[in-house]
Design an enzyme around this catalytic site. Structure first.
Site, PDB file in Angstrom:
ATOM      1  N   PRO A  53       0.835  -1.208   0.000  1.00  0.00           N
ATOM      2  CA  PRO A  53       0.000   0.000   0.000  1.00  0.00           C
ATOM      3  C   PRO A  53       0.872   1.261   0.000  1.00  0.00           C
ATOM      4  O   PRO A  53       1.784   1.377   0.811  1.00  0.00           O
ATOM      5  CB  PRO A  53      -0.797  -0.126   1.296  1.00  0.00           C
ATOM      6  CG  PRO A  53      -0.043  -1.093   2.152  1.00  0.00           C
ATOM      7  CD  PRO A  53       0.699  -2.005   1.224  1.00  0.00           C
ATOM      8  N   LEU A  54       0.572   2.179  -0.901  1.00  0.00           N
ATOM      9  CA  LEU A  54       1.389   3.393  -1.055  1.00  0.00           C
ATOM     10  C   LEU A  54       0.507   4.620  -1.235  1.00  0.00           C
ATOM     11  O   LEU A  54      -0.130   4.796  -2.287  1.00  0.00           O
ATOM     12  CB  LEU A  54       2.309   3.255  -2.282  1.00  0.00           C
ATOM     13  CG  LEU A  54       3.415   2.201  -2.184  1.00  0.00           C
ATOM     14  CD1 LEU A  54       3.989   1.896  -3.563  1.00  0.00           C
ATOM     15  CD2 LEU A  54       4.513   2.642  -1.226  1.00  0.00           C
ATOM     16  N   THR A  55       0.455   5.449  -0.234  1.00  0.00           N
ATOM     17  CA  THR A  55      -0.276   6.713  -0.303  1.00  0.00           C
ATOM     18  C   THR A  55       0.381   7.609  -1.350  1.00  0.00           C
ATOM     19  O   THR A  55       1.597   7.799  -1.328  1.00  0.00           O
ATOM     20  CB  THR A  55      -0.248   7.383   1.083  1.00  0.00           C
ATOM     21  OG1 THR A  55      -1.051   6.596   1.961  1.00  0.00           O
ATOM     22  CG2 THR A  55      -0.753   8.813   1.048  1.00  0.00           C
TER      23      THR A  55
ATOM     24  N   ARG B 100      12.932  -4.051  11.233  1.00  0.00           N
ATOM     25  CA  ARG B 100      13.978  -3.083  10.866  1.00  0.00           C
ATOM     26  C   ARG B 100      13.392  -1.747  10.398  1.00  0.00           C
ATOM     27  O   ARG B 100      14.115  -0.769  10.253  1.00  0.00           O
ATOM     28  CB  ARG B 100      14.866  -3.663   9.757  1.00  0.00           C
ATOM     29  CG  ARG B 100      14.124  -3.941   8.472  1.00  0.00           C
ATOM     30  CD  ARG B 100      15.021  -4.560   7.403  1.00  0.00           C
ATOM     31  NE  ARG B 100      14.217  -5.098   6.308  1.00  0.00           N
ATOM     32  CZ  ARG B 100      14.385  -6.299   5.783  1.00  0.00           C
ATOM     33  NH1 ARG B 100      15.318  -7.089   6.234  1.00  0.00           N
ATOM     34  NH2 ARG B 100      13.608  -6.700   4.791  1.00  0.00           N
TER      35      ARG B 100
ATOM     36  N   GLY C 283      11.877  -2.842   3.364  1.00  0.00           N
ATOM     37  CA  GLY C 283      13.310  -2.938   3.112  1.00  0.00           C
ATOM     38  C   GLY C 283      13.710  -4.143   2.271  1.00  0.00           C
ATOM     39  O   GLY C 283      14.881  -4.497   2.237  1.00  0.00           O
TER      40      GLY C 283
ATOM     41  N   HIS D  82      -5.939  -1.465   7.919  1.00  0.00           N
ATOM     42  CA  HIS D  82      -4.651  -0.830   8.223  1.00  0.00           C
ATOM     43  C   HIS D  82      -4.488  -0.729   9.741  1.00  0.00           C
ATOM     44  O   HIS D  82      -4.966   0.206  10.368  1.00  0.00           O
ATOM     45  CB  HIS D  82      -4.614   0.558   7.579  1.00  0.00           C
ATOM     46  CG  HIS D  82      -3.240   1.176   7.531  1.00  0.00           C
ATOM     47  ND1 HIS D  82      -2.201   0.750   8.317  1.00  0.00           N
ATOM     48  CD2 HIS D  82      -2.751   2.192   6.772  1.00  0.00           C
ATOM     49  CE1 HIS D  82      -1.117   1.494   8.048  1.00  0.00           C
ATOM     50  NE2 HIS D  82      -1.432   2.367   7.103  1.00  0.00           N
TER      51      HIS D  82
ATOM     52  N   TYR E 271      -1.389   4.704  13.238  1.00  0.00           N
ATOM     53  CA  TYR E 271      -2.715   5.293  13.016  1.00  0.00           C
ATOM     54  C   TYR E 271      -3.707   4.787  14.082  1.00  0.00           C
ATOM     55  O   TYR E 271      -3.305   4.133  15.041  1.00  0.00           O
ATOM     56  CB  TYR E 271      -3.155   5.048  11.570  1.00  0.00           C
ATOM     57  CG  TYR E 271      -2.201   5.741  10.613  1.00  0.00           C
ATOM     58  CD1 TYR E 271      -2.049   7.130  10.671  1.00  0.00           C
ATOM     59  CD2 TYR E 271      -1.386   5.029   9.737  1.00  0.00           C
ATOM     60  CE1 TYR E 271      -1.136   7.787   9.856  1.00  0.00           C
ATOM     61  CE2 TYR E 271      -0.474   5.683   8.906  1.00  0.00           C
ATOM     62  CZ  TYR E 271      -0.346   7.067   8.980  1.00  0.00           C
ATOM     63  OH  TYR E 271       0.550   7.719   8.186  1.00  0.00           O
TER      64      TYR E 271
ATOM     65  N   HIS F 173       1.570   1.450  11.532  1.00  0.00           N
ATOM     66  CA  HIS F 173       2.139   2.790  11.320  1.00  0.00           C
ATOM     67  C   HIS F 173       1.586   3.925  12.167  1.00  0.00           C
ATOM     68  O   HIS F 173       1.526   5.076  11.716  1.00  0.00           O
ATOM     69  CB  HIS F 173       2.023   3.175   9.830  1.00  0.00           C
ATOM     70  CG  HIS F 173       2.829   2.266   8.953  1.00  0.00           C
ATOM     71  ND1 HIS F 173       2.509   1.993   7.646  1.00  0.00           N
ATOM     72  CD2 HIS F 173       3.935   1.550   9.219  1.00  0.00           C
ATOM     73  CE1 HIS F 173       3.390   1.149   7.143  1.00  0.00           C
ATOM     74  NE2 HIS F 173       4.264   0.853   8.074  1.00  0.00           N
TER      75      HIS F 173
ATOM     76  N   GLY G  78       7.353  -1.801  -1.637  1.00  0.00           N
ATOM     77  CA  GLY G  78       6.822  -0.444  -1.661  1.00  0.00           C
ATOM     78  C   GLY G  78       7.561   0.431  -2.652  1.00  0.00           C
ATOM     79  O   GLY G  78       7.187   0.540  -3.823  1.00  0.00           O
TER      80      GLY G  78
HETATM   81  C1  LIG Z   1       5.221   6.971  -0.666  1.00  0.00           C
HETATM   82  C2  LIG Z   1       4.853   5.981   0.391  1.00  0.00           C
HETATM   83  C3  LIG Z   1       3.540   5.856   0.787  1.00  0.00           C
HETATM   84  C4  LIG Z   1       3.165   4.886   1.722  1.00  0.00           C
HETATM   85  N1  LIG Z   1       1.847   4.739   2.033  1.00  0.00           N
HETATM   86  C5  LIG Z   1       1.443   3.708   2.813  1.00  0.00           C
HETATM   87  C6  LIG Z   1       0.057   3.444   3.001  1.00  0.00           C
HETATM   88  O1  LIG Z   1      -0.826   4.109   2.456  1.00  0.00           O
HETATM   89  N2  LIG Z   1      -0.272   2.410   3.806  1.00  0.00           N
HETATM   90  C7  LIG Z   1       0.665   1.616   4.429  1.00  0.00           C
HETATM   91  O2  LIG Z   1       0.312   0.685   5.149  1.00  0.00           O
HETATM   92  N3  LIG Z   1       1.983   1.843   4.242  1.00  0.00           N
HETATM   93  C8  LIG Z   1       2.395   2.843   3.426  1.00  0.00           C
HETATM   94  N4  LIG Z   1       3.726   3.039   3.181  1.00  0.00           N
HETATM   95  C9  LIG Z   1       4.694   2.024   3.667  1.00  0.00           C
HETATM   96  C10 LIG Z   1       4.939   0.991   2.550  1.00  0.00           C
HETATM   97  O3  LIG Z   1       3.797   0.199   2.309  1.00  0.00           O
HETATM   98  C11 LIG Z   1       6.113   0.062   2.899  1.00  0.00           C
HETATM   99  O4  LIG Z   1       5.822  -0.646   4.069  1.00  0.00           O
HETATM  100  C12 LIG Z   1       7.395   0.865   3.074  1.00  0.00           C
HETATM  101  O5  LIG Z   1       7.645   1.651   1.917  1.00  0.00           O
HETATM  102  C13 LIG Z   1       8.606  -0.033   3.311  1.00  0.00           C
HETATM  103  O6  LIG Z   1       8.718  -0.975   2.256  1.00  0.00           O
HETATM  104  P1  LIG Z   1       9.794  -0.772   1.065  1.00  0.00           P
HETATM  105  O7  LIG Z   1      11.139  -0.855   1.724  1.00  0.00           O
HETATM  106  O8  LIG Z   1       9.521  -1.938   0.145  1.00  0.00           O
HETATM  107  O9  LIG Z   1       9.542   0.545   0.435  1.00  0.00           O
HETATM  108  C14 LIG Z   1       4.144   4.041   2.292  1.00  0.00           C
HETATM  109  C15 LIG Z   1       5.486   4.202   1.926  1.00  0.00           C
HETATM  110  C16 LIG Z   1       5.838   5.136   0.981  1.00  0.00           C
HETATM  111  C17 LIG Z   1       7.280   5.249   0.552  1.00  0.00           C
END
Ligand SMILES: Cc1cc2nc3c(=O)[nH]c(=O)nc-3n(C[C@H](O)[C@H](O)[C@H](O)COP(=O)(O)O)c2cc1C
Length: 368
Positions: free
Chosen positions: A30-32, A274, A304, A182, A187, A185, A325
């Protein structure tokens, strides 16, 4: 039908269980992206998500508001109005047309908000009335100014459970295959779960059982509404995002997975120890293996991961699926790049949360 990609690469092996019939193990985390103007998903999300939807893949949406009190950031989508449900439909259809499974992540930010994002300028709600310290936003420029929250009354909590239930029903109406609650993080749901924040004395505070009651009430209500086989949940027990810290995160994590087993939810999606603050990485002596062993459904890990680490985690049976992500954000054809072991596009933090419908959103290049 799940098709076999390359049996010698564990990340590219099929995964079939419950409602999952996937061709590989690479999940869109999930990515906002803050491009849903006025909380309504926009047509540009059709291209964004379908670019990241390989055949037989699994995608999770950006966090999507359960109600009009759930928001804490500009232009994040919701799923509580008819207009929002209708706006999601073509996005979901486009992902399905590519042959992927699509879940909607539903959130409520609780105190990680300001009165600017709340109906009638009211205070955000939380487990507590302790305010958050103002912080620099992830773009490194803006300051997030949080309004002192109002502590939810005990009798108001069932209303929020009901908001999640209605949001889940709306997600199914929009065509999603299921929803991810969710619970990570910092919330609202973590503001109840973690003992450094939750200072309540009612049945939602104090013991572990009491602190998890709200989230498990949502799990139960949503599972009854749309079926447990369409429900996943994301947790970050070891995280410290939004000043949400627990004095015994391992105990909390084990309590949650054991409780989730009773509801037979489809999956548990856990963030690696981590990751302390959404994306910030630190050394940790903790591991998710005890929770992986205790949980009876599909176990998704994230945080990560790069290609080789994902391969190792699947090969060593530390997870069923890996959610990516930032690398997926910047590489719409991530699966193909992993299959070929091709170089990855670098991600650009500056455009993570900007409102442009193209730049940093749908313009990351594909492999030739
Ligand atoms: C731009 C951005 C937006 C994110 N939005 C959410 C979100 O809406 N919901 C959520 O659970 N985590 C969100 N995260 C966390 C990511 O889902 C993920 O756990 C985090 O980027 C670490 O994983 P990665 O190392 O693969 O990037 C966000 C991270 C980034 C970078």
């Amino acid at each position: 039908m799940a098709q076999q990609l390359d049996p010698s690469n564990p990340l590219l092996t099929p995964y079939k269980r419950g409602n999952f019939n996937l061709s590989h193990r690479v999940v869109l985390a999930p990515l906002t992206r803050q491009r849903s103007y006025n909380n309504v998903p926009q047509p540009h999300a059709i291209l964004y998500y379908s670019q990241r939807a390989p055949q037989g893949g699994f995608l999770i949406t950006e966090a999507t508001g359960a109600s009009d009190t759930a928001q804490g950031y500009p232009d994040t989508p919701g799923i509580w109005t008819k207009e929002q449900v209708e706006a999601w439909k073509p996005i979901v259809d486009a992902v399905h047309a590519k042959g992927a499974t699509f879940f909607c992540q539903i959130w409520h930010v609780g105190r990680a908000s300001s009165s600017v994002y709340q109906p009638n300028g009211q205070a955000p709600v939380s487990s507590t009335d302790k305010p958050l310290t103002p912080t620099i936003r992830a773009n490194g420029v803006d300051v997030a100014d949080f309004t002192q929250p109002r502590r939810l009354r005990t009798d108001e909590i069932p209303q929020i459970v009901n908001d999640f239930k209605l949001a889940a029903r709306n997600a199914i109406e929009a065509g999603f295959d299921g929803i991810e609650i969710h619970g990570a993080h910092g919330y609202l749901l973590e503001q109840f779960m973690k003992d450094k924040v939750n200072d309540r004395t009612d049945e939602y505070g104090g013991s572990l059982e009491n602190r998890c009651r709200f989230l498990l009430g949502i799990v139960e209500a949503v599972a009854n509404e749309i079926g447990a086989e369409r429900v996943g949940i994301r947790l970050s027990p070891f995280g410290e995002h939004g000043e949400c810290v627990d004095s015994n995160p391992k105990e909390l994590a084990l309590y949650m997975v054991n409780a989730l087993n009773k509801y037979s939810v489809l999956y548990c999606h856990m963030v690696e120890p981590r990751i302390k603050n959404n994306v910030e990485q630190v050394e940790s002596s903790h591991s998710l293996v005890p929770m992986r062993k205790a949980f009876k459904g599909t176990f998704i890990v994230s945080g990560g991961y790069i290609r080789q680490e994902g391969i190792n985690a699947i090969a060593e049976n530390r997870a069923d699926l890996i959610a990516y992500g930032r690398w997926f954000l910047a590489n719409p054809d991530l699966l193909k790049r992993f299959a070929l072991d091709a170089p990855l596009n670098k991600y650009n933090r500056e455009t993570f949360y900007t409102s442009d419908p193209v730049i940093g959103y749908t313009d990351y290049p594909f492999l030739e």
